[in-house]
Design a protein around this motif. Sequence first.
Motif, PDB file in Angstrom:
ATOM      1  N   GLU A  95      36.278  16.522   7.484  1.00  0.00           N
ATOM      2  CA  GLU A  95      37.582  16.216   6.634  1.00  0.00           C
ATOM      3  C   GLU A  95      37.903  14.888   6.076  1.00  0.00           C
ATOM      4  OE1 GLU A  95      41.435  15.251   5.685  1.00  0.00           O
ATOM      5  OE2 GLU A  95      40.549  14.441   7.680  1.00  0.00           O
ATOM      6  N   THR A 118      44.575  24.338  11.961  1.00  0.00           N
ATOM      7  CA  THR A 118      43.240  24.204  11.825  1.00  0.00           C
ATOM      8  C   THR A 118      42.747  23.208  12.633  1.00  0.00           C
ATOM      9  OG1 THR A 118      41.369  24.210  10.062  1.00  0.00           O
ATOM     10  CG2 THR A 118      43.364  22.680   9.765  1.00  0.00           C
ATOM     11  N   SER A 119      41.200  23.125  12.744  1.00  0.00           N
ATOM     12  CA  SER A 119      40.625  22.099  13.714  1.00  0.00           C
ATOM     13  C   SER A 119      41.010  20.762  13.030  1.00  0.00           C
ATOM     14  CB  SER A 119      39.188  22.267  13.675  1.00  0.00           C
ATOM     15  OG  SER A 119      38.935  23.330  14.350  1.00  0.00           O
ATOM     16  N   ASN A 120      41.436  19.731  13.741  1.00  0.00           N
ATOM     17  CA  ASN A 120      41.583  18.461  12.990  1.00  0.00           C
ATOM     18  C   ASN A 120      41.074  17.264  13.865  1.00  0.00           C
ATOM     19  OD1 ASN A 120      43.196  18.641  15.141  1.00  0.00           O
ATOM     20  ND2 ASN A 120      45.283  18.565  14.100  1.00  0.00           N
ATOM     21  N   ASP A 151      40.243  22.274  19.546  1.00  0.00           N
ATOM     22  CA  ASP A 151      41.578  22.376  18.950  1.00  0.00           C
ATOM     23  C   ASP A 151      42.520  23.242  19.962  1.00  0.00           C
ATOM     24  OD1 ASP A 151      40.253  24.925  18.843  1.00  0.00           O
ATOM     25  OD2 ASP A 151      40.593  25.394  16.935  1.00  0.00           O
ATOM     26  N   ASN A 197      32.570  31.055   6.718  1.00  0.00           N
ATOM     27  CA  ASN A 197      33.600  31.295   7.351  1.00  0.00           C
ATOM     28  C   ASN A 197      34.645  32.292   6.948  1.00  0.00           C
ATOM     29  OD1 ASN A 197      36.163  31.273   9.282  1.00  0.00           O
ATOM     30  ND2 ASN A 197      35.423  29.226  10.010  1.00  0.00           N
ATOM     31  N   TYR A 201      32.638  16.692  11.874  1.00  0.00           N
ATOM     32  CA  TYR A 201      33.866  17.192  11.278  1.00  0.00           C
ATOM     33  C   TYR A 201      33.959  16.433   9.924  1.00  0.00           C
ATOM     34  CZ  TYR A 201      39.083  16.742  10.897  1.00  0.00           C
ATOM     35  OH  TYR A 201      40.225  16.831  10.624  1.00  0.00           O
ATOM     36  N   HIS A 229      34.324  21.727   7.598  1.00  0.00           N
ATOM     37  CA  HIS A 229      35.740  21.232   7.281  1.00  0.00           C
ATOM     38  C   HIS A 229      36.025  20.566   6.131  1.00  0.00           C
ATOM     39  CE1 HIS A 229      40.093  20.850   8.217  1.00  0.00           C
ATOM     40  NE2 HIS A 229      39.718  21.585   9.414  1.00  0.00           N
ATOM     41  N   ASP A 230      36.840  21.249   5.083  1.00  0.00           N
ATOM     42  CA  ASP A 230      37.220  20.778   3.944  1.00  0.00           C
ATOM     43  C   ASP A 230      35.909  20.469   2.777  1.00  0.00           C
ATOM     44  OD1 ASP A 230      39.654  21.094   4.674  1.00  0.00           O
ATOM     45  OD2 ASP A 230      40.252  19.025   4.373  1.00  0.00           O
TER      46      ASP A 230
END
Length: 238
Positions: A155, A100-102, A94, A7, A153, A190-191
């Motif tokens: 995170e 950021t996307s959460n 989002d 990304n 996702y 993500h993360d």
Amino acid sequence: MTNLSVNINKVATLRNARGGNAPDVVKVALDCEAFGAQGITVHPRPDERHIRYSDVYALKPLVKTEFNIEGYPAKEFIELVLRVKPEQVTLVPDAPDAITSNAGWDVQTHFDGLKELIDRFKTEGIRTSIFVGTDLSTIEWAAKTGTDRIELYTEPYAAAYAADRQTAVAPFIEAARLARDLGMGVNAGHDLSLENLAYIHQQIPWLKEVSIGHALICDALYLGLQETIAQYKKQLIG
């Protein structure tokens, strides 16, 4: 084999901080490919605070690996995807002002709109993916939309990894198994980082793709882009 999609949003953020074209987003994308990345991900937002719509158009004819456009399906985003026709579109819930996307989609609540949009993209030959959490009923609803893949996702996994990685990864294994059993491919993002990537891949070796931006670009500041991509790809072996 699990593909690494880089990304490049953070590269665009750095460029936009000073104006001009340094760093060159297109060159960085092509360098990522040359260094072994199997895909390029962009997430254009309405305010164009990082990736601009013009970047997406510039990248499409030049990216030779897999081009993934992710974002919230507003009218402008849908039009962009239909014009560019990337290999994959990832639908993310989002808000326009989100940093950021959460969170993943509540697919049941948004089922009709997602299904209609997925049908439209698939008619145009674009592979579809829905960004979701690990709730199993959500995975089941995602399958009913006809989506080709989901993107987990990750995170929550990353946040809990240091304390107890086995507990952290458990719901992701369960969700990924269900998705596979329902005929969907599984992506993750993500993360994810050099610290936690290898373990989740070991536990879910059938991941199709991981999309990584922030941590990878941060590591590249110290290691260099080529070495960083090589190290991330090492985490996806075995």
